[in-house]
Design a protein around this motif. Structure first.
Motif, PDB file in Angstrom:
ATOM      1  N   LEU A 123       0.826  -1.210   0.000  1.00 51.61           N
ATOM      2  CA  LEU A 123       0.000   0.000   0.000  1.00 51.61           C
ATOM      3  C   LEU A 123       0.862   1.263   0.000  1.00 51.61           C
ATOM      4  O   LEU A 123       0.540   2.244  -0.688  1.00 51.61           O
ATOM      5  CB  LEU A 123      -0.950   0.004   1.203  1.00 51.61           C
ATOM      6  CG  LEU A 123      -2.121  -0.968   1.128  1.00 51.61           C
ATOM      7  CD1 LEU A 123      -2.839  -1.040   2.467  1.00 51.61           C
ATOM      8  CD2 LEU A 123      -3.090  -0.575   0.026  1.00 51.61           C
ATOM      9  N   GLU A 124       1.923   1.255   0.741  1.00 48.70           N
ATOM     10  CA  GLU A 124       2.838   2.409   0.755  1.00 48.70           C
ATOM     11  C   GLU A 124       3.436   2.625  -0.638  1.00 48.70           C
ATOM     12  O   GLU A 124       3.601   3.765  -1.089  1.00 48.70           O
ATOM     13  CB  GLU A 124       3.959   2.201   1.779  1.00 48.70           C
ATOM     14  CG  GLU A 124       3.527   2.258   3.222  1.00 48.70           C
ATOM     15  CD  GLU A 124       3.176   3.652   3.698  1.00 48.70           C
ATOM     16  OE1 GLU A 124       3.443   4.648   2.994  1.00 48.70           O
ATOM     17  OE2 GLU A 124       2.602   3.748   4.796  1.00 48.70           O
ATOM     18  N   ALA A 125       3.752   1.524  -1.339  1.00 47.92           N
ATOM     19  CA  ALA A 125       4.348   1.625  -2.667  1.00 47.92           C
ATOM     20  C   ALA A 125       3.376   2.196  -3.690  1.00 47.92           C
ATOM     21  O   ALA A 125       3.787   2.913  -4.610  1.00 47.92           O
ATOM     22  CB  ALA A 125       4.854   0.258  -3.119  1.00 47.92           C
ATOM     23  N   ILE A 126       2.085   1.888  -3.526  1.00 49.46           N
ATOM     24  CA  ILE A 126       1.111   2.365  -4.519  1.00 49.46           C
ATOM     25  C   ILE A 126       0.349   3.597  -4.044  1.00 49.46           C
ATOM     26  O   ILE A 126      -0.641   4.000  -4.665  1.00 49.46           O
ATOM     27  CB  ILE A 126       0.117   1.246  -4.901  1.00 49.46           C
ATOM     28  CG1 ILE A 126      -0.716   0.803  -3.691  1.00 49.46           C
ATOM     29  CG2 ILE A 126       0.836   0.083  -5.547  1.00 49.46           C
ATOM     30  CD1 ILE A 126      -1.863  -0.114  -4.056  1.00 49.46           C
ATOM     31  N   ARG A 127       0.788   4.204  -3.003  1.00 49.99           N
ATOM     32  CA  ARG A 127       0.109   5.371  -2.451  1.00 49.99           C
ATOM     33  C   ARG A 127      -0.036   6.489  -3.478  1.00 49.99           C
ATOM     34  O   ARG A 127      -1.038   7.200  -3.490  1.00 49.99           O
ATOM     35  CB  ARG A 127       0.842   5.876  -1.226  1.00 49.99           C
ATOM     36  CG  ARG A 127       0.169   7.075  -0.577  1.00 49.99           C
ATOM     37  CD  ARG A 127       0.894   7.492   0.638  1.00 49.99           C
ATOM     38  NE  ARG A 127       0.303   6.752   1.746  1.00 49.99           N
ATOM     39  CZ  ARG A 127       0.268   7.181   2.985  1.00 49.99           C
ATOM     40  NH1 ARG A 127       0.823   8.333   3.286  1.00 49.99           N
ATOM     41  NH2 ARG A 127      -0.278   6.476   3.929  1.00 49.99           N
ATOM     42  N   GLY A 128       0.915   6.634  -4.347  1.00 44.76           N
ATOM     43  CA  GLY A 128       0.866   7.702  -5.343  1.00 44.76           C
ATOM     44  C   GLY A 128      -0.267   7.547  -6.350  1.00 44.76           C
ATOM     45  O   GLY A 128      -0.731   8.526  -6.929  1.00 44.76           O
ATOM     46  N   ILE A 129      -0.755   6.326  -6.579  1.00 38.15           N
ATOM     47  CA  ILE A 129      -1.819   6.092  -7.551  1.00 38.15           C
ATOM     48  C   ILE A 129      -3.158   6.635  -7.044  1.00 38.15           C
ATOM     49  O   ILE A 129      -3.872   7.318  -7.776  1.00 38.15           O
ATOM     50  CB  ILE A 129      -1.939   4.576  -7.865  1.00 38.15           C
ATOM     51  CG1 ILE A 129      -0.634   4.079  -8.489  1.00 38.15           C
ATOM     52  CG2 ILE A 129      -3.125   4.295  -8.771  1.00 38.15           C
ATOM     53  CD1 ILE A 129      -0.559   2.571  -8.640  1.00 38.15           C
ATOM     54  N   ASP A 130      -3.510   6.317  -5.836  1.00 35.28           N
ATOM     55  CA  ASP A 130      -4.778   6.772  -5.259  1.00 35.28           C
ATOM     56  C   ASP A 130      -4.557   7.090  -3.782  1.00 35.28           C
ATOM     57  O   ASP A 130      -4.885   6.279  -2.899  1.00 35.28           O
ATOM     58  CB  ASP A 130      -5.842   5.683  -5.436  1.00 35.28           C
ATOM     59  CG  ASP A 130      -7.246   6.160  -5.080  1.00 35.28           C
ATOM     60  OD1 ASP A 130      -7.393   7.326  -4.646  1.00 35.28           O
ATOM     61  OD2 ASP A 130      -8.188   5.355  -5.214  1.00 35.28           O
ATOM     62  N   PRO A 131      -4.025   8.279  -3.488  1.00 35.16           N
ATOM     63  CA  PRO A 131      -3.636   8.592  -2.112  1.00 35.16           C
ATOM     64  C   PRO A 131      -4.795   8.544  -1.101  1.00 35.16           C
ATOM     65  O   PRO A 131      -4.600   8.132   0.037  1.00 35.16           O
ATOM     66  CB  PRO A 131      -3.067  10.002  -2.181  1.00 35.16           C
ATOM     67  CG  PRO A 131      -3.080  10.420  -3.594  1.00 35.16           C
ATOM     68  CD  PRO A 131      -3.736   9.369  -4.408  1.00 35.16           C
ATOM     69  N   ASP A 132      -5.987   8.936  -1.514  1.00 37.23           N
ATOM     70  CA  ASP A 132      -7.109   8.962  -0.565  1.00 37.23           C
ATOM     71  C   ASP A 132      -7.504   7.552  -0.120  1.00 37.23           C
ATOM     72  O   ASP A 132      -7.621   7.276   1.080  1.00 37.23           O
ATOM     73  CB  ASP A 132      -8.323   9.666  -1.178  1.00 37.23           C
ATOM     74  CG  ASP A 132      -8.078  11.157  -1.388  1.00 37.23           C
ATOM     75  OD1 ASP A 132      -7.218  11.710  -0.667  1.00 37.23           O
ATOM     76  OD2 ASP A 132      -8.741  11.745  -2.256  1.00 37.23           O
TER      77      ASP A 132
END
Length: 150
Positions: A123-132
């Motif tokens: 989740l930390e790695a993909i946070r930039g895709i959908d931060p909310d």
């Protein structure tokens, strides 16, 4: 005549004292029985959670906690061995149960971090895709980690 009235009155007072003592003891026993049922329900729930953790989630077993649960169940059985729940025994068993819960909470916080670390890292790695959405998911993981496990 006066002597007979005195004997009758004394006997009536003794009967009243006996009835009052029975009533008071009944109220205390009902209270002890209620506390025992509550403790037994909590212990049963605790065992259900432990079974779920150790069988369904394959969390490594803590044999010390398992032995403590077994001892607690034996104590709970002994409390009612005479037919009536012992108030002192209930207090001791409740303290033992609270200590057991505290130990398991410490153990669970370690296990929870191990179980969720890979998911949290993803989740930390993909946070930039959908931060909310990712932020809400991470917040839920954090709440579970710091919250109670039961």
């Amino acid at each position: 005549m006066i002597f007979d009235d005195l004997v009758t009155t004394t006997k009536a007072m003794q009967d009243l004292q006996k009835k009052t003592a029975i009533k008071n003891n009944k109220a205390m026993q009902d209270n002890a029985d209620t506390k025992y049922r509550l403790l037994l329900t909590q212990a049963n729930h605790f065992v259900d959670v432990m079974v779920y953790l150790y069988t369904d989630l394959s969390v490594p077993k803590n044999h010390e906690i398992l032995m403590s649960i077994s001892e607690l169940m034996n104590v709970l059985e002994q409390i009612v061995a005479s037919g009536l729940a012992s108030p002192d025994g209930i207090i001791n068993a409740d303290n033992t149960f609270k200590t057991l819960q505290s130990s398991m909470k410490k153990e669970w916080s370690k296990q929870y971090a191990d179980l969720t670390s890979a998911t949290v890292s993803t989740l930390e790695a993909i946070r930039g895709i959908d931060p909310d959405n990712v932020g809400r998911c991470l917040q839920k993981f954090n709440l579970q980690r710091i919250g109670t496990w039961m």
